[in-house]
Motif scaffolding. Structure first.
Motif, PDB file in Angstrom:
ATOM      1  N   PHE A   4       0.854  -1.201   0.000  1.00 55.06           N
ATOM      2  CA  PHE A   4       0.000   0.000   0.000  1.00 55.06           C
ATOM      3  C   PHE A   4       0.885   1.245   0.000  1.00 55.06           C
ATOM      4  N   ILE A   5       0.309   2.339  -0.457  1.00 55.99           N
ATOM      5  CA  ILE A   5       1.032   3.613  -0.468  1.00 55.99           C
ATOM      6  C   ILE A   5       0.130   4.664   0.171  1.00 55.99           C
ATOM      7  N   ALA A   6       0.725   5.483   1.014  1.00 56.08           N
ATOM      8  CA  ALA A   6       0.000   6.643   1.543  1.00 56.08           C
ATOM      9  C   ALA A   6       0.666   7.877   0.977  1.00 56.08           C
ATOM     10  N   THR A   7      -0.113   8.761   0.387  1.00 58.20           N
ATOM     11  CA  THR A   7       0.460  10.048   0.003  1.00 58.20           C
ATOM     12  C   THR A   7      -0.194  11.101   0.892  1.00 58.20           C
ATOM     13  N   ASP A   8       0.631  11.723   1.710  1.00 56.12           N
ATOM     14  CA  ASP A   8       0.164  12.721   2.666  1.00 56.12           C
ATOM     15  C   ASP A   8       0.308  14.083   1.996  1.00 56.12           C
ATOM     16  N   ASP A   9      -0.836  14.588   1.512  1.00 60.24           N
ATOM     17  CA  ASP A   9      -0.853  15.814   0.694  1.00 60.24           C
ATOM     18  C   ASP A   9      -1.302  17.036   1.502  1.00 60.24           C
ATOM     19  N   ILE A  10      -1.168  16.965   2.829  1.00 59.35           N
ATOM     20  CA  ILE A  10      -1.754  18.004   3.680  1.00 59.35           C
ATOM     21  C   ILE A  10      -1.222  19.413   3.357  1.00 59.35           C
ATOM     22  N   TYR A  11       0.005  19.505   2.827  1.00 58.45           N
ATOM     23  CA  TYR A  11       0.558  20.838   2.490  1.00 58.45           C
ATOM     24  C   TYR A  11       0.419  21.177   1.002  1.00 58.45           C
ATOM     25  N   GLU A  12      -0.422  20.409   0.299  1.00 58.23           N
ATOM     26  CA  GLU A  12      -0.604  20.603  -1.151  1.00 58.23           C
ATOM     27  C   GLU A  12      -0.706  22.075  -1.575  1.00 58.23           C
ATOM     28  N   HIS A  13      -1.529  22.839  -0.874  1.00 61.56           N
ATOM     29  CA  HIS A  13      -1.785  24.208  -1.327  1.00 61.56           C
ATOM     30  C   HIS A  13      -0.713  25.199  -0.876  1.00 61.56           C
ATOM     31  N   LEU A  14       0.069  24.815   0.127  1.00 65.58           N
ATOM     32  CA  LEU A  14       1.078  25.758   0.639  1.00 65.58           C
ATOM     33  C   LEU A  14       2.365  25.575  -0.167  1.00 65.58           C
ATOM     34  N   GLY A  30      -6.563  17.248   4.144  1.00 58.83           N
ATOM     35  CA  GLY A  30      -7.418  17.804   5.195  1.00 58.83           C
ATOM     36  C   GLY A  30      -7.436  19.309   5.095  1.00 58.83           C
ATOM     37  N   VAL A  31      -8.162  19.923   6.019  1.00 50.80           N
ATOM     38  CA  VAL A  31      -8.297  21.382   5.962  1.00 50.80           C
ATOM     39  C   VAL A  31      -7.375  22.107   6.939  1.00 50.80           C
ATOM     40  N   SER A  32      -6.653  21.351   7.783  1.00 52.72           N
ATOM     41  CA  SER A  32      -5.881  21.962   8.876  1.00 52.72           C
ATOM     42  C   SER A  32      -4.938  23.059   8.420  1.00 52.72           C
ATOM     43  N   LYS A  33      -4.111  22.764   7.432  1.00 49.49           N
ATOM     44  CA  LYS A  33      -3.014  23.686   7.107  1.00 49.49           C
ATOM     45  C   LYS A  33      -3.466  24.743   6.111  1.00 49.49           C
ATOM     46  N   ALA A  34      -4.144  24.333   5.026  1.00 44.85           N
ATOM     47  CA  ALA A  34      -4.494  25.282   3.970  1.00 44.85           C
ATOM     48  C   ALA A  34      -5.462  26.349   4.470  1.00 44.85           C
ATOM     49  N   TYR A  35      -6.380  25.974   5.365  1.00 45.18           N
ATOM     50  CA  TYR A  35      -7.411  26.917   5.804  1.00 45.18           C
ATOM     51  C   TYR A  35      -7.214  27.343   7.263  1.00 45.18           C
ATOM     52  N   ALA A  36      -6.030  27.100   7.813  1.00 45.50           N
ATOM     53  CA  ALA A  36      -5.762  27.461   9.216  1.00 45.50           C
ATOM     54  C   ALA A  36      -6.869  26.914  10.118  1.00 45.50           C
ATOM     55  N   GLN A  61      -9.540  32.392  -2.297  1.00 44.44           N
ATOM     56  CA  GLN A  61      -8.621  33.526  -2.173  1.00 44.44           C
ATOM     57  C   GLN A  61      -7.926  33.534  -0.808  1.00 44.44           C
ATOM     58  N   CYS A  62      -8.654  33.087   0.238  1.00 41.69           N
ATOM     59  CA  CYS A  62      -8.066  33.074   1.590  1.00 41.69           C
ATOM     60  C   CYS A  62      -6.802  32.202   1.617  1.00 41.69           C
ATOM     61  N   VAL A  63      -6.817  31.113   0.861  1.00 43.02           N
ATOM     62  CA  VAL A  63      -5.641  30.225   0.822  1.00 43.02           C
ATOM     63  C   VAL A  63      -4.483  30.945   0.130  1.00 43.02           C
ATOM     64  N   ARG A  64      -4.800  31.591  -1.003  1.00 40.33           N
ATOM     65  CA  ARG A  64      -3.744  32.302  -1.738  1.00 40.33           C
ATOM     66  C   ARG A  64      -3.127  33.404  -0.872  1.00 40.33           C
ATOM     67  N   ASP A  65      -3.952  34.094  -0.089  1.00 42.92           N
ATOM     68  CA  ASP A  65      -3.424  35.163   0.772  1.00 42.92           C
ATOM     69  C   ASP A  65      -2.449  34.597   1.802  1.00 42.92           C
ATOM     70  N   MET A  66      -2.816  33.471   2.398  1.00 43.16           N
ATOM     71  CA  MET A  66      -1.921  32.882   3.413  1.00 43.16           C
ATOM     72  C   MET A  66      -0.636  32.360   2.765  1.00 43.16           C
TER      73      MET A  66
END
Ligand code: PMP
Length: 394
Positions: free
Chosen positions: A201-211, A237-243, A290-295
């Motif tokens: 199996f493979i896990a790809t942890d993409d939590i910082y995708e947008h940053l 998840g939403v933790s990092k991209a959307y604070a 836009q909120c993601v782009r600003d951060m």
């Protein structure tokens, strides 16, 4: 002889992240000025529209159990997100919502690992990967990388660590702690190796995708190698991209059979994350981005400040990050020359005691000699901290 506590917890080491966080907080409470370059949490507020959706959800009576795998409206938002951002199509029974990305990883490990299985983890890594593997009685096997190679896992090194016992490979890009993005070419090469191991199996942890500020389209192992889709679980998840770290909403996509097992498991632990959080997460995924782009712009600007500051200190080797809000400078030459400091743990304490700067020892991420520097803090604090480093070591 039986011990009081189960070995799965007895063998877990308390993370030095919590030790440094606690020490930094205690010094701050004593009234000292402390520069918190140790944070793993965005310093921004959750965007207003998302908070408002959460408030409305409270008023509207989202106070009850939801389905284990998440509210239908959030699952729809997750399916939409995977298609929009990642070009991946999942059915409703191929996605689930979790209490943060961490629980998605936990569910996956608990669902696929047998005692004695091996979990391949590229170095440097997020410390929860080996910890969760160990809780499942599996053995972490590290895939070495170096700052000279840009911390990039190579296909040759991957092939070398794969064995009959390998059951799971975990990839994380952009990476906590290095801030590096695994390139499309590297993913394709890694995918070719993984294709030769059909039971892994493979896990790809993409939590910082947008940053990210590498300017490229985001690319994960399933994009690189679609043949791996049904044995890869895409974790996000939403933790990092959307604070939204405290809202505790993660999600994942994978083949229906593995997602089914993960649902059963979650049904017997947390059941699901808070209903109100789920409504807010759906608003984050479906709303104006836009909120993601600003951060991201703020993180990129702060990263530039870090880069400018570190460039003035010859004894610190440093690889510019392409994303996240971390980087992983090499402090080995500073450790060599500081009296009474023999490793990165002692250096982290020294920096807190003498300069008021909190950073996490690299050994917590499999990168001894390095420190993880987080720029999820104000520009002013970053500038002052780097000036202090320059005065001490420049
Ligand atoms: N993966 C990585 C690489 C992380 O750094 C973190 C948070 N530190 C997580 C997953 C967990 O995220 P969540 O808050 O969604 O559980």
């Amino acid at each position: 002889m039986a011990t009081k506590f189960a070995r799965r917890v007895g063998d877990l080491e308390a993370s030095s992240i919590f030790r440094i966080n606690a020490k930094a907080q205690a010094l701050k409470t004593e009234g000292r000025r402390i520069f918190r370059l140790d944070a793993g949490d965005p310093d921004f507020e959750t965007p207003g529209a998302v908070k408002a959706a959460g408030q409305r959800a409270i008023e509207q009576g989202y106070s009850h159990y939801t389905p284990i795998g998440g509210l239908p409206e959030l699952k729809d938002a997750v399916i939409g997100k995977f298609e929009r951002d990642n070009g991946l199509r999942y059915r409703e029974d191929e996605v689930m919502v979790t209490c943060g990305a961490k629980q998605a990883l936990f569910n996956l490990c608990m669902s696929v690992l047998h005692p004695g299985d091996e979990v391949v983890i590229p170095q440097p890594y997020w410390g929860s990967y080996p910890a969760i593997a160990k809780i499942c009685w599996a053995t972490p096997v590290y895939l070495e990388t170096s700052i000279e190679q840009g911390f990039m896992p190579s296909p040759e090194a991957l092939a070398e660590v794969m064995s009959e016992r390998t059951r799971l490979v975990i990839l994380n890009s952009p990476s906590n702690p290095s801030g590096q993005v695994i390139s499309k070419q590297a993913l394709e090469a890694l995918g070719k190796v993984l294709e030769r191991y059909p039971d892994v199996f493979i896990a790809t942890d993409d939590i910082y995708e947008h940053l990210r500020w590498d300017g490229n389209q985001y690319y994960n192992i399933v994009n690189a190698c679609p043949a791996l889709r049904d044995r890869t679980v895409v974790i996000n998840g939403v933790s990092k991209a959307y604070a939204m770290t405290g809202w505790r909403v993660g999600f994942c996509g994978g083949a229906a059979d593995v997602v089914y097992q993960m649902n059963k498991l979650q049904g017997q632990s947390t059941a699901h994350t808070a209903a109100v959080s789920q409504v807010a997460a759906a608003a984050a995924l479906n709303g104006d981005q836009q909120c993601v782009r600003d951060m991201v712009n703020a993180y990129q600007r702060r990263h530039q400040l870090v880069q400018t500051g570190l460039a003035t200190i010859d004894a610190i080797d440093y690889l510019p990050a392409q994303g996240t809000f971390y980087c992983l400078p090499d402090f080995s030459r500073i450790i060599d020359r500081l009296e009474g400091v023999d490793d990165d743990q002692q250096l982290a304490d020294w920096l807190l005691d003498h300069l008021g700067i909190a950073m996490i020892p690299g050994s917590a991420f499999g990168a001894p000699g390095h420190l993880r520097l987080s720029y999820a803090t104000s520009d002013e604090d970053i500038e002052e901290a780097l000036e202090r480093l320059n005065r001490a070591f420049g």
